[in-house]
Design a protein around this motif. Structure first.
Motif: not given
Ligand SMILES: [Zn+2]
Length: 237
Positions: A59-60, A63, A158, A166
């Protein structure tokens, strides 16, 4: 460089930093597995924990990848007790779309993970029952379906309209087009407070972890109100 944190190593050139809160996450979610006394259950718990950590990491990286697309490198990725955080070497360009894309790239990865784990679990369950390793197959199927459910909840969480999630941050960028940045940030702080109240209500039914998350969200949304002008009665009074 990262005091009170453990530098775990680098992945694709980005340092991965572990916060001690991650141990709390392992204890909260793994307790029933690790204390079961059954080797199969303990190893299932370990694999589940590793799967969750990898899910949060990916997930990170979503980004980080989106940031790199706009020319901003990630300085490090932090994993803590309530998820992760992708830090950048400098501020992202101020454009609304840039920020929204970088913010939503993480949940987009989580969405893909949910579907991939769901597909893998269905494949495992569909293997012939007489394959000879049927217990192993169903256990892998259980693990995959467990990870798909966790990624589904991570996706929903999220995207909640609260700081610093987010969903909340991209919503603030989105409505700042009409409301201006400070007012948009305050608006999300208010919806974030509603989210907090809902989590407290759910948590009081016996989920201590939700109460912990609620406390974290409450503090975050309160500090956003403080740094972005606060409610009118507080600004003028
Ligand atoms: Zn995130």
């Amino acid at each position: 460089m990262f005091d009170d944190k453990i530098e775990f190593g680098k992945l694709f050139g980005i340092p991965i930093v572990l916060d001690y809160g991650l141990i709390l996450l392992a204890v909260v979610f793994g307790y029933s597995y690790f204390t079961s006394g059954n080797l199969a259950t303990i190893s299932y718990g370990l694999l589940l924990f590793v799967g969750v950590v990898i899910s949060i990491l990916l997930h990170e990286f979503g980004h980080a990848l989106a940031g790199a697309y706009y020319g901003v490198r990630a300085s490090h990725i932090e994993l803590h007790g309530l998820g992760g955080l992708c830090h950048f070497t400098r501020a992202l360009p101020p454009e609304r779309t840039t920020n929204i894309v970088v913010l939503l790239a993480g949940p987009a990865v989580t969405l893909i993970l949910w579907l991939v784990f769901k597909g893998l679990s269905m494949m495992a369950y569909e293997l012939p029952a007489n394959a000879g390793f049927v217990t192993g197959v169903s256990r892998i199927g259980n693990l995959m379906s467990h990870l798909s459910i966790i990624n589904f909840y991570l996706l929903i969480f999220n995207l909640l309209p609260a700081h610093p999630l987010d969903g909340g941050r991209s919503l603030a960028h989105f409505i700042s087009k009409w409301a201006g940045y400070d007012r948009a940030m305050r608006f999300v702080a208010y919806t974030g407070t509603l989210v907090t109240a809902w989590l407290v209500w759910e948590g009081l039914q016996g989920n201590t972890f939700l109460l912990l998350i609620a406390l974290f969200l409450f503090m975050s949304n309160l500090s956003v109100l403080d740094t972005h002008g606060g409610p009118r009665w507080r600004r003028e009074g």
